[in-house]
Motif scaffolding. Structure first.
Motif, PDB file in Angstrom:
ATOM      1  N   PHE A  33       0.746  -1.251   0.007  1.00  0.00           N
ATOM      2  CA  PHE A  33       0.181   0.499   0.339  1.00  0.00           C
ATOM      3  C   PHE A  33       0.867   1.318   0.011  1.00  0.00           C
ATOM      4  O   PHE A  33       0.034   1.990  -0.949  1.00  0.00           O
ATOM      5  N   ILE A  34       2.041   1.177   0.463  1.00  0.00           N
ATOM      6  CA  ILE A  34       2.513   2.333   0.905  1.00  0.00           C
ATOM      7  C   ILE A  34       3.628   2.489  -0.629  1.00  0.00           C
ATOM      8  O   ILE A  34       3.335   3.946  -0.718  1.00  0.00           O
ATOM      9  N   GLY A  35       3.715   1.045  -0.556  1.00  0.00           N
ATOM     10  CA  GLY A  35       4.927   1.532  -1.841  1.00  0.00           C
ATOM     11  C   GLY A  35       3.847   1.984  -3.046  1.00  0.00           C
ATOM     12  O   GLY A  35       4.239   2.822  -4.285  1.00  0.00           O
ATOM     13  N   TRP A  36       2.814   1.658  -3.441  1.00  0.00           N
ATOM     14  CA  TRP A  36       1.959   1.850  -4.423  1.00  0.00           C
ATOM     15  C   TRP A  36       1.532   3.235  -4.551  1.00  0.00           C
ATOM     16  O   TRP A  36       0.978   3.916  -5.307  1.00  0.00           O
ATOM     17  N   THR A  37       1.104   3.520  -3.035  1.00  0.00           N
ATOM     18  CA  THR A  37       0.646   4.668  -2.940  1.00  0.00           C
ATOM     19  C   THR A  37       2.162   5.431  -3.301  1.00  0.00           C
ATOM     20  O   THR A  37       1.613   7.079  -3.776  1.00  0.00           O
ATOM     21  N   ILE A  38       2.948   5.690  -2.657  1.00  0.00           N
ATOM     22  CA  ILE A  38       4.276   6.784  -3.385  1.00  0.00           C
ATOM     23  C   ILE A  38       4.510   7.087  -4.528  1.00  0.00           C
ATOM     24  O   ILE A  38       4.709   7.562  -5.682  1.00  0.00           O
ATOM     25  N   PHE A  39       4.845   5.796  -5.720  1.00  0.00           N
ATOM     26  CA  PHE A  39       3.843   5.519  -7.069  1.00  0.00           C
ATOM     27  C   PHE A  39       3.426   6.443  -7.770  1.00  0.00           C
ATOM     28  O   PHE A  39       3.272   7.248  -8.880  1.00  0.00           O
ATOM     29  N   PHE A  40       2.482   6.236  -7.358  1.00  0.00           N
ATOM     30  CA  PHE A  40       0.942   7.185  -7.623  1.00  0.00           C
ATOM     31  C   PHE A  40       0.973   8.137  -7.418  1.00  0.00           C
ATOM     32  O   PHE A  40       0.400   9.347  -8.072  1.00  0.00           O
ATOM     33  N   LEU A  41       1.723   8.983  -6.158  1.00  0.00           N
ATOM     34  CA  LEU A  41       2.155  10.332  -6.318  1.00  0.00           C
ATOM     35  C   LEU A  41       3.205  10.268  -7.047  1.00  0.00           C
ATOM     36  O   LEU A  41       2.715  12.010  -7.796  1.00  0.00           O
ATOM     37  N   TYR A  42       4.174  10.104  -7.576  1.00  0.00           N
ATOM     38  CA  TYR A  42       4.964  10.406  -8.141  1.00  0.00           C
ATOM     39  C   TYR A  42       4.902  10.639  -9.822  1.00  0.00           C
ATOM     40  O   TYR A  42       4.651  12.162 -10.213  1.00  0.00           O
ATOM     41  N   CYS A  43       3.436   9.184  -9.759  1.00  0.00           N
ATOM     42  CA  CYS A  43       3.156   9.870 -11.380  1.00  0.00           C
ATOM     43  C   CYS A  43       2.323  11.016 -11.524  1.00  0.00           C
ATOM     44  O   CYS A  43       2.620  11.666 -13.207  1.00  0.00           O
ATOM     45  N   CYS A  44       2.316  11.071 -10.492  1.00  0.00           N
ATOM     46  CA  CYS A  44       0.843  13.291 -10.459  1.00  0.00           C
ATOM     47  C   CYS A  44       1.811  13.951 -11.003  1.00  0.00           C
ATOM     48  O   CYS A  44       1.132  14.966 -11.257  1.00  0.00           O
ATOM     49  N   TRP A  45       2.764  13.342  -9.932  1.00  0.00           N
ATOM     50  CA  TRP A  45       3.697  14.956 -10.620  1.00  0.00           C
ATOM     51  C   TRP A  45       4.686  14.594 -11.720  1.00  0.00           C
ATOM     52  O   TRP A  45       4.922  15.505 -12.411  1.00  0.00           O
ATOM     53  N   ARG A  46       5.011  13.441 -11.842  1.00  0.00           N
ATOM     54  CA  ARG A  46       5.352  13.192 -12.970  1.00  0.00           C
ATOM     55  C   ARG A  46       4.914  13.900 -14.691  1.00  0.00           C
ATOM     56  O   ARG A  46       5.775  13.869 -15.435  1.00  0.00           O
ATOM     57  N   PHE A  47       3.044  13.022 -14.506  1.00  0.00           N
ATOM     58  CA  PHE A  47       3.018  13.455 -15.710  1.00  0.00           C
ATOM     59  C   PHE A  47       1.951  14.582 -15.615  1.00  0.00           C
ATOM     60  O   PHE A  47       0.873  14.412 -16.628  1.00  0.00           O
ATOM     61  N   ASN A  48       2.007  15.552 -14.654  1.00  0.00           N
ATOM     62  CA  ASN A  48       0.358  16.232 -14.507  1.00  0.00           C
ATOM     63  C   ASN A  48       0.651  17.373 -16.145  1.00  0.00           C
ATOM     64  O   ASN A  48       1.801  17.430 -16.629  1.00  0.00           O
ATOM     65  N   ALA A  49       0.001  17.760 -16.507  1.00  0.00           N
ATOM     66  CA  ALA A  49      -0.745  18.890 -17.353  1.00  0.00           C
ATOM     67  C   ALA A  49       0.738  20.414 -17.691  1.00  0.00           C
ATOM     68  O   ALA A  49       1.228  20.835 -18.644  1.00  0.00           O
ATOM     69  N   ARG A  50       0.743  20.569 -16.114  1.00  0.00           N
ATOM     70  CA  ARG A  50       1.479  22.084 -16.409  1.00  0.00           C
ATOM     71  C   ARG A  50       3.057  21.130 -16.056  1.00  0.00           C
ATOM     72  O   ARG A  50       3.927  22.564 -17.430  1.00  0.00           O
ATOM     73  N   ARG A  51       3.543  20.523 -16.830  1.00  0.00           N
ATOM     74  CA  ARG A  51       4.940  19.726 -16.551  1.00  0.00           C
ATOM     75  C   ARG A  51       4.952  19.040 -18.246  1.00  0.00           C
ATOM     76  O   ARG A  51       6.436  19.031 -18.764  1.00  0.00           O
ATOM     77  N   ASN A  52       3.891  18.965 -18.298  1.00  0.00           N
ATOM     78  CA  ASN A  52       3.208  18.366 -19.981  1.00  0.00           C
ATOM     79  C   ASN A  52       2.747  19.089 -20.296  1.00  0.00           C
ATOM     80  O   ASN A  52       1.780  18.271 -20.916  1.00  0.00           O
ATOM     81  N   PRO A  53       2.614  20.536 -21.532  1.00  0.00           N
ATOM     82  CA  PRO A  53       1.434  20.987 -21.743  1.00  0.00           C
ATOM     83  C   PRO A  53       0.878  19.828 -23.048  1.00  0.00           C
ATOM     84  O   PRO A  53       0.086  20.319 -23.488  1.00  0.00           O
ATOM     85  N   LYS A  54       2.347  19.041 -23.966  1.00  0.00           N
ATOM     86  CA  LYS A  54       2.094  18.950 -24.819  1.00  0.00           C
ATOM     87  C   LYS A  54       1.796  17.139 -25.320  1.00  0.00           C
ATOM     88  O   LYS A  54       2.907  16.327 -24.538  1.00  0.00           O
ATOM     89  N   ALA A  55       0.678  16.129 -24.989  1.00  0.00           N
ATOM     90  CA  ALA A  55       0.538  15.164 -24.571  1.00  0.00           C
ATOM     91  C   ALA A  55       1.766  14.321 -25.807  1.00  0.00           C
ATOM     92  O   ALA A  55       1.586  14.766 -27.169  1.00  0.00           O
TER      93      ALA A  55
END
Ligand code: CU
Length: 262
Positions: A33-55
């Protein structure tokens, strides 16, 4: 750990092992649970629209994820076949060994909505079971022509001695139930037409409940029975009395067993 999870205290010899396994599984789940939660938060940060304006329409081009998946399958196969199965074989007790320890034997017959018990009596032998003889629900179906069954008796409470293995043959007369004694850490489906063995060794004298753990009808929630773990001496006296009474009754009526369903 048990108090934390709201689990009833254990009163059986093997129950500690069951609790240990449940605890280990819970700790593993917490780590996942802790591992997947950390991975989920990392993905939210890594792939958010502000960091990646173009798909990115091409995505990953290498085969790293495929190799990773194959690797996970191999590791899991090794864990299961190399560790889990051999450990299970080593840690669980064998039915043959229990049978050699002069266990108490009893049949538990589930029906809508209670449990009936069939003890083999002083001869230690169950009378022949003929399910065609069933006259009412919870009927143990003892063949009145079999002399082994004349001293068999029934009870509405499960009574067993402390510190001695008990083998319960679990069955049902109407629908599928599930016979569960949580303080003994045992549970077994009760299936009409089958006698399925289940065993445990109580470590303390106590009064507790057995329950039905399979939704079996509208009164399923009330399908609760009593269980008494008593000292060997008082068990022996009780069983001898019950058995003698049955034998007397059955020899009077010359073979027509009248075993009441309580
Ligand atoms: Cu039931």
């Amino acid at each position: 750990m048990n108090e934390l999870l709201g689990v009833t205290e254990n009163f059986s010899e093997h129950g500690g092992g069951v609790d240990h396994m449940i605890a280990v599984v819970h700790w593993f789940m917490l780590i996942l649970f802790i591992g997947w939660t950390i991975f989920f938060l990392y993905c939210c940060w890594r792939f958010n629209a502000r960091r990646n304006p173009k798909a990115d329409y091409t995505g990953v081009k290498n085969h790293v994820s495929t190799h990773l998946e194959v690797g996970v399958v191999i590791i899991e196969a090794v864990l299961l076949l190399g560790f889990a199965f051999p450990l299970w074989r080593e840690r669980t007790d064998k039915f043959e060994d229990i049978q050699k320890q002069d266990p108490v034997r009893v049949r538990a017959i589930g029906y809508q909505f209670a449990w009936n018990y069939h003890y083999p009596g002083e001869d230690g032998k169950f009378g022949r079971i003929d399910r065609h003889l069933a006259s009412n629900v919870g009927d143990p179906c003892i063949d009145p022509d079999d002399p082994n069954g004349w001293d068999d008796f029934t009870a509405s409470t499960l009574k067993v001695p402390v510190n001695k293995p008990t083998i319960v043959m679990v069955t049902a007369t109407d629908v599928i139930h599930n016979y569960a004694i949580v303080p003994m850490r045992v549970q077994q489906d009760a299936i009409p037409g089958q006698d399925i063995p289940m065993w445990f060794t109580p470590t303390e004298t106590l009064e507790t409940y057995v329950v039905c753990a399979q939704l079996c009808g509208d009164q399923h929630g009330n399908m609760r029975g009593l269980m008494e773990v008593v000292k060997q001496g008082s068990f022996d006296t009780w069983a001898a009395e019950q058995s003698a009474a049955s034998l007397k009754r059955n020899s009077k009526t010359e073979g027509t067993t009248e075993v009441a369903v309580n």
